[in-house]
Design a protein around this motif. Structure first.
Motif, PDB file in Angstrom:
ATOM      1  N   ASP A 188      -4.284 -12.599  13.598  1.00  0.00           N
ATOM      2  CA  ASP A 188      -4.397 -11.923  14.891  1.00  0.00           C
ATOM      3  C   ASP A 188      -4.324 -10.408  14.758  1.00  0.00           C
ATOM      4  OD1 ASP A 188      -1.734 -11.674  14.202  1.00  0.00           O
ATOM      5  OD2 ASP A 188      -0.958 -12.216  16.179  1.00  0.00           O
ATOM      6  N   LEU A 189      -4.624  -9.901  13.566  1.00  0.00           N
ATOM      7  CA  LEU A 189      -4.538  -8.461  13.319  1.00  0.00           C
ATOM      8  C   LEU A 189      -5.449  -7.684  14.260  1.00  0.00           C
ATOM      9  CD1 LEU A 189      -3.213  -6.432  11.248  1.00  0.00           C
ATOM     10  CD2 LEU A 189      -5.387  -6.545  10.022  1.00  0.00           C
ATOM     11  N   VAL A 244     -15.848  -2.109   4.223  1.00  0.00           N
ATOM     12  CA  VAL A 244     -14.789  -3.065   4.549  1.00  0.00           C
ATOM     13  C   VAL A 244     -13.666  -3.007   3.506  1.00  0.00           C
ATOM     14  CG1 VAL A 244     -14.236  -5.518   4.836  1.00  0.00           C
ATOM     15  CG2 VAL A 244     -16.345  -4.584   5.823  1.00  0.00           C
ATOM     16  N   ASP A 245     -14.041  -2.972   2.254  1.00  0.00           N
ATOM     17  CA  ASP A 245     -13.030  -2.948   1.189  1.00  0.00           C
ATOM     18  C   ASP A 245     -12.162  -1.700   1.272  1.00  0.00           C
ATOM     19  OD1 ASP A 245     -13.984  -5.334   0.250  1.00  0.00           O
ATOM     20  OD2 ASP A 245     -14.977  -4.510  -1.525  1.00  0.00           O
ATOM     21  N   GLU A 246     -12.768  -0.549   1.534  1.00  0.00           N
ATOM     22  CA  GLU A 246     -11.987   0.686   1.593  1.00  0.00           C
ATOM     23  C   GLU A 246     -11.065   0.699   2.806  1.00  0.00           C
ATOM     24  OE1 GLU A 246     -10.586   4.503   0.392  1.00  0.00           O
ATOM     25  OE2 GLU A 246     -11.410   2.704  -0.568  1.00  0.00           O
ATOM     26  N   CYS A 247     -11.527   0.144   3.910  1.00  0.00           N
ATOM     27  CA  CYS A 247     -10.654   0.059   5.084  1.00  0.00           C
ATOM     28  C   CYS A 247      -9.441  -0.803   4.790  1.00  0.00           C
ATOM     29  CB  CYS A 247     -11.424  -0.506   6.276  1.00  0.00           C
ATOM     30  SG  CYS A 247     -10.436  -0.645   7.779  1.00  0.00           S
ATOM     31  N   LYS A 248      -9.654  -1.914   4.106  1.00  0.00           N
ATOM     32  CA  LYS A 248      -8.532  -2.794   3.791  1.00  0.00           C
ATOM     33  C   LYS A 248      -7.587  -2.169   2.769  1.00  0.00           C
ATOM     34  CE  LYS A 248     -10.600  -7.224   5.055  1.00  0.00           C
ATOM     35  NZ  LYS A 248     -10.865  -8.616   4.650  1.00  0.00           N
ATOM     36  N   GLU A 264       0.018  -3.670  10.696  1.00  0.00           N
ATOM     37  CA  GLU A 264       0.354  -3.427   9.298  1.00  0.00           C
ATOM     38  C   GLU A 264      -0.847  -2.970   8.460  1.00  0.00           C
ATOM     39  OE1 GLU A 264       0.055  -7.927  10.034  1.00  0.00           O
ATOM     40  OE2 GLU A 264       0.847  -6.145  11.054  1.00  0.00           O
ATOM     41  N   ARG A 265      -2.042  -3.100   9.013  1.00  0.00           N
ATOM     42  CA  ARG A 265      -3.249  -2.647   8.329  1.00  0.00           C
ATOM     43  C   ARG A 265      -4.329  -2.393   9.363  1.00  0.00           C
ATOM     44  NH1 ARG A 265      -7.786  -5.241   7.148  1.00  0.00           N
ATOM     45  NH2 ARG A 265      -6.974  -7.370   7.276  1.00  0.00           N
ATOM     46  N   THR A 266      -5.089  -1.325   9.191  1.00  0.00           N
ATOM     47  CA  THR A 266      -6.212  -1.059  10.091  1.00  0.00           C
ATOM     48  C   THR A 266      -7.252  -2.169   9.956  1.00  0.00           C
ATOM     49  OG1 THR A 266      -5.916   1.337   9.926  1.00  0.00           O
ATOM     50  CG2 THR A 266      -8.070   0.551  10.664  1.00  0.00           C
TER      51      THR A 266
END
Length: 411
Positions: free
Chosen positions: A62-63, A400-404, A74-76
């Motif tokens: 549910d992020l 996507v990878d850099e955002c995570k 806890e993460r964008t």
């Protein structure tokens, strides 16, 4: 919650409204067994192994939903407007062969096209492959797609009598029978992927303008003539149409929620056609009504409002009644934050053309956007418009990878 505040799709466009075509209000959807089965019993739910990306942590379920509500997370999280689109080779295997209506109205195809990108890149949300024009047939508004032209709407709206003749029987279950199977199956897919299901609708002005113009329009002239006639008291058709659309859109979004959607984005795709005055007097009240219907029925479901090309009047979007505002790419995120204030949750707003740049440029753009939005965990990352056709697939993965990676909140 931005309860006093300010509608992808996926996909979406006209900008998000260029596709989904049902030719009449009694259309029952495609059931072409020679293509892919549309039967609920034949629809296959993916296994976790089909999602190639690394398995998310339990809190990722549910992020995106929590971020859309404006919670510090806890993460964008990240998803992309038009993430289900023609930039993917796997998507083009369908789009090059089958017309849009067939793809969007055949559940097995729509489900496959909705989930391809999430399986490959691991976005934090699945959005239904559909279009903002999809619900218009429930009102008796007929449209189709012409190759090389796009959608063409044949129902004419010019007079008060034209509006009065529209159907008020918003029976989505009967008139759009493919939707429930698509959404309920996608909800099951979202559970498997440990992610969220995003629903979407077009805002009233965008659907009104598209209907009145009959196709894509550079100047939106016929619509603005009706607006001016209403202001002079000569013809109330525009006001009446906007009010009817607001009701239908609110009910349509609520139907999507009842079928499993956990977030709703409202797309004002033609906001660029509006001056600040016209936004405030014409588009805004109708959008607020649609959002109010959604929130009254489903107060815990976050609603995001996106006015494409509306950054010149961003300050007018603070009190839309939604939970957060999606920012287009034409304004710096730090400036948008300054205009809206720290208490207004936001999403966006990378320039889609950055995805044609180098890996380093894409990663830097991601970091800059996260920082300007308040740092990791303080907004929902998206593009400021949809993924463009021709975008390299690897570029989406890099984003996507850099955002995570960068978007993680340090403990």
């Amino acid at each position: 919650m931005l309860r006093q505040h300010f509608i992808f799709t996926l996909f979406c466009s006209v900008q998000y409204a260029t596709l989904a075509f049902v030719t009449n209000s009694n259309h029952q959807g495609f059931r072409n067994t020679n293509v892919l089965s549309a039967s609920t019993t034949d629809t296959k739910i993916s296994s976790p192994s089909e999602y190639k990306v690394s398995r998310p942590s339990p809190g990722d379920r549910d992020l995106l939903v929590r971020a859309a509500r404006g919670e510090k997370v806890e993460r964008t999280p990240v998803w992309l407007m038009r993430q289900a689109g023609r930039y993917m080779a796997a998507f083009r295997e369908y789009s090059n062969k089958y017309p849009f209506r067939e793809r969007s109205e055949t559940p097995s195809m729509a489900i496959e096209l909705s989930t391809q990108c999430v399986k490959e890149y691991g976005m934090d949300g699945i959005i239904m492959f559909s279009d903002i024009l999809t619900p218009l047939p429930v009102m008796g508004i007929n449209f189709d797609v012409v190759k090389g032209t796009g959608p063409v709407i044949t129902t004419e709206i010019r007079t008060e009598e034209d509006v009065k003749s529209l159907s008020k029987d918003y029976d989505f279950e009967k008139k759009l029978p493919f939707l429930r199977e698509i959404l309920t199956t996608l909800k099951a897919e979202a559970d498997v992927a440990n992610t969220a299901l995003i629903g979407f609708v077009g805002a009233p002005f965008t659907l009104a303008a598209y209907t009145i113009e009959g196709k894509s329009s550079k100047h939106c002239l016929e619509t603005k003539k009706l607006i001016m006639a209403a202001e002079e008291g000569n013809n109330a058709a525009m006001d009446m149409f906007m009010d009817e659309l607001a009701t239908m859109i609110g009910e349509y979004a609520s139907y999507q929620i009842e079928c499993g959607a956990e977030v709703i984005q409202v797309f004002e795709s033609w906001a660029h056609q509006l001056s600040p005055r016209l936004f405030e007097s014409v588009a805004k009240p109708a959008a607020q009504k649609a959002i109010r219907i959604i929130k009254d029925k489903h107060p815990n479901i976050p609603v995001i409002y996106f006015a494409n090309g509306g950054s010149s009047y961003l300050e007018l979007q603070r009190d839309m009644g939604c939970d957060s505002i999606c920012i287009d790419w034409s304004i710096d995120m730090a400036q948008a934050r300054s205009i809206l204030g720290p208490d207004v949750p936001v999403s966006g707003n990378l320039d889609p053309t950055v995805l044609f740049g180098s890996k380093e440029q894409i990663e830097q753009a991601v970091r800059d956007c996260i920082d300007k939005a308040g740092g990791p965990g303080n907004h929902l990352l998206n593009l400021g418009h949809g993924v463009m056709q021709g975008t390299p697939e690897i570029a989406v993965k890099w984003l996507v990878d850099e955002c995570k990676r960068y978007g993680k909140v340090e403990e």
